[in-house]
Each structure stands twice: as C-alpha cells, then as structure tokens.
Enzyme design. Sequence first.
Site, PDB file in Angstrom:
ATOM      1  N   HIS A 156       0.835  -1.220   0.000  1.00  0.00           N
ATOM      2  CA  HIS A 156       0.000   0.000   0.000  1.00  0.00           C
ATOM      3  C   HIS A 156       0.864   1.263   0.000  1.00  0.00           C
ATOM      4  CE1 HIS A 156      -3.321  -2.673   1.418  1.00  0.00           C
ATOM      5  NE2 HIS A 156      -2.317  -3.256   2.047  1.00  0.00           N
ATOM      6  N   SER A 277      15.199  21.305 -16.644  1.00  0.00           N
ATOM      7  CA  SER A 277      14.015  22.146 -16.821  1.00  0.00           C
ATOM      8  C   SER A 277      14.440  23.444 -17.495  1.00  0.00           C
ATOM      9  CB  SER A 277      13.416  22.448 -15.446  1.00  0.00           C
ATOM     10  OG  SER A 277      12.659  23.647 -15.501  1.00  0.00           O
ATOM     11  N   GLU A 290       9.539   8.173 -17.024  1.00  0.00           N
ATOM     12  CA  GLU A 290       8.192   8.763 -17.133  1.00  0.00           C
ATOM     13  C   GLU A 290       7.582   8.469 -18.500  1.00  0.00           C
ATOM     14  OE1 GLU A 290       7.812  12.873 -14.868  1.00  0.00           O
ATOM     15  OE2 GLU A 290       9.685  12.767 -15.948  1.00  0.00           O
TER      16      GLU A 290
END
Length: 462
Positions: A156, A277, A290
């Site tokens: 979890h 970035s 990703e």
Amino acid sequence: MSKLWGGRFTKETNKLVEEYTASIQYDKELAEEDIAGSLAHVQMLSECGVISSADMLEIKRGLNVVLENIQSGEFEYDVSHEDIHMNIEKALIDEIGPVGGKLHTGRSRNDQVATDMHMYLVKKVNLFITHIEAVQQAIVKQAEEHVETVLPGYTHLQRAQPVSFAHHMLAYFWMFERDKERFQDSLKRTNMLPLGAGALAGTTFPIDRNRTAELLGFEDVYPNSMDAVSDRDFILEFLSNASMLMMHMSRLSEEMVIWSSQEFQFIELDDSFCTGSSIMPQKKNPDVPELLRAKTGRVYGNLFSLLTVLKGLPLAYNKDMQEDKEGMFDTAKTLDGALKLLAPMIATMTVKTENMKQAVNEDYSNATDIADYLVNKGMTFRESHEMIGKIVLYSIQHQKYLLDLTLQEYQTFTPLFEEDVFDILKPANVMNARKSYGGTSPEQIKVQLELAYHHLKVKENV
Ligand code: ARG
C-alpha cells in the site's frame, strides 16, 4: 497510371480513394520480407515445374535489383500502387519486362501479406528476447552488488518489512523471465507459413508449400488456407505479450521515479539518462522512466484496436485487416526504444545504500518480528499481533521507534520480553531472518541468483 488489377475497370480510381485505401505509406517497412518471400516463391515454382528455371533466374535478378534500390533509398514508392506488394511487383516488371508478371503465379496478396507479417514478427520477437536478456543482465548485476543492502519493503506504499535491494530488483528479473518465455512460446505459432493459401482456397498449380517453408526457415505450414489468410492471432499475441512486458517495465519505471525523488533519495539516475528544466535550474527530471510509463498506453491501445478490428470479421480476408499494421509497427518501435534504454539506465543508476538504511531505521517495519518473537515464546500469533499493535501505538505516542524502547518498557506489556529482543529488531537481522524459500534473506537471495544465472545461461546455449 495502369493498375495491376485494372482489367475489369473502366474508370480511373478516385485520388482520395487511392490515398484512403493505400498502405504503402507504412507497409514499406515489410519490403525486405516481401522480397525474401518472393525469392522463395519463384524458387519453389521452378522446382515444381510451374515456371522455367530461366524465368526464375531472371525474376530473381530483377528482385535483387529492386532490393538494392530499396536499400539504397533510391526506390520511389507510389501510392497509386497501393501497397508494398504491388509497388515491388510493378518495379520488377519495369526492370525485367513481362516475364516479371509470372511472379504472382499461384499466390495472392492475401497469403503474401500474411507471410510478410509472420516473417517480420519472428525477426522482431527474437530481437526483443535478446533485449529482454540485456535488461535481466543489468538487474542481476545490481542485485549481486546489493544482496546486503536493506531498504523498506512496501505494501500500500506504506512501510511494511525491510527487504534487500537485490530481492526487490530480482522480483523484476522474474517478471521479465516470464515475458521472455511468453515471447519464446509465441514463436511456434508465429513461425508458420501462410503462403500457398492463395486468396483463400488454395491454388490449382502443383506447388509445394513445405518447400517454400523450408526456403524461408518456417517451422510449419498452415494446414487450412482460409485460416492462413485470415489469422491475425499471431499479431494479437505479440501485442498482448508486448502489453504485459510494457506493464512490467512501467512498474519498474514508476519505482525509479519514486526512488529518485527528493522525498525518497534511494537512487540517483545517471545524468546521461535525465533531462533538465527550461526554467528551474536545479531540476533533474527522470524523463525516460516517465515516458516509458506513458508509452505503455499506446501499446495497450494497439492491442485493443486490433482486437476490435477483428471481432466482427467473417472469413476470409477483409480489407479491414490492413489496419493490423500500423499498431504492430508502433508497438515494435515502442518496445525497442523502451528495452534499449532500460538496461543501461538500470546499469548506471547509483544506489544510495546509506539513505535506504537510514529509512529502515526510522520506521516500524520490524514490528512483525517482535510479534514472531513472542510466538516463539509461546504466545499465539493473534494475541501477540494485538500486543505489538499496542506497543507500536505506545511508541508513536512517545515519539520513539521500537529499538528506542527500554527493556522495562517492553516488560510492562509482558514479562516474556528479554534482552535478546533488541537483536531481533535490527533491520539487517529482520531481513536475514526471512530464510524461507523465496524470502529476502541473503542466503535465499544467493539461491535465487543461481537460478537466475541458470535461466540466462540456458538461453545462451539454445
Ligand atoms: N495491403 C493489403 C493489406 O495489408 C494487402 C492485401 C490486399 N488484399 C486484397 N485482397 N486487397 O492487407
């Protein structure tokens, strides 16, 4: 522009129809398979006496010229010739004259395209098996170095029990092992020859399909011509196996994203696998995992597209089936990119063992082990579970971890506690104690590693 099938027609094809029905924009990827199939077909036709050996030699010469033009990039694909099969046949006839028109004897584009697709997937699946093994090698290498590295194991996404980093990585080894087995198993259904099925019913020429299969390296021949031209199970199987593989790679990617976050800092991905970035100078983003995670969507999508294309089709070939290609190529390309990046990304990541160790020292993931401790002293597991729950609550309220409590504090819960409880509670000992087969103790991981070597070696010897 005259069509190869123009005889029955009195009008030119509408330009938009030509564009809409053509597949040459993407099926040119099958050019090499198509020519290989044609070379084998004419060889078989001449051996069976259907065409002369002089014609066969001339057609082969012409096909090789066409192949060279394709490989050198000189070939001009023409949408008015619809697909790769007719583009090549037209070029052949332009090259060697009317004798080129004998190539299509005893075959149809329906069995031809199916043959090309089988050949393409046999080639790709074998390639992907090699790529999967490279990922497995990278996993094994990290595992070998981190048998003793403890980190929190989660359920979890809550701290559950400490595990070895090797154990965590090897879990993926076995997922990829099953993916590889599924691909290997699919080969026996993919490595089958449809050619010779004709349009759907077979042919009147005395052909020898087994000979064509032998020439092309196919292991088997479709026994039913209608099935041969309308079966796309082998593509669905590929798309389905690819989906599962992508899903596994995506789960691992997700872990890499989480582990490399500021909050976790369990790993650092190599600079060469990250991007920055445009506005925030401090950023180092895990773009590769990703994107891999996201590209899993298109692979699932391709599987669903083809399942849907096929679900209402009557036998035998229908033009709908032309829609099998773009998804297949796209999935092959997506898998190729993902597999090729995953192996070096795993190999070059830095494992921050100190941070992992610190994490397990700051949680309650050793609680099960004191529960087991009391069971060994005669308490039932349920009773001890309840008691340890209370101890955890007590610790949280006093802002302590289980290793920070004193023996006196433990003994207020039960006199069964003795000094040795503190040894049991050390995260490394918690990990080492899980010696059951398949467990996370270093001795079991060594057993697991041996088995992993065995699986990798078995394949090398094939
Ligand atoms: N381009 C076609 C396809 O990919 C080849 C088979 C065409 N057959 C036909 N009867 N129109 O499916």
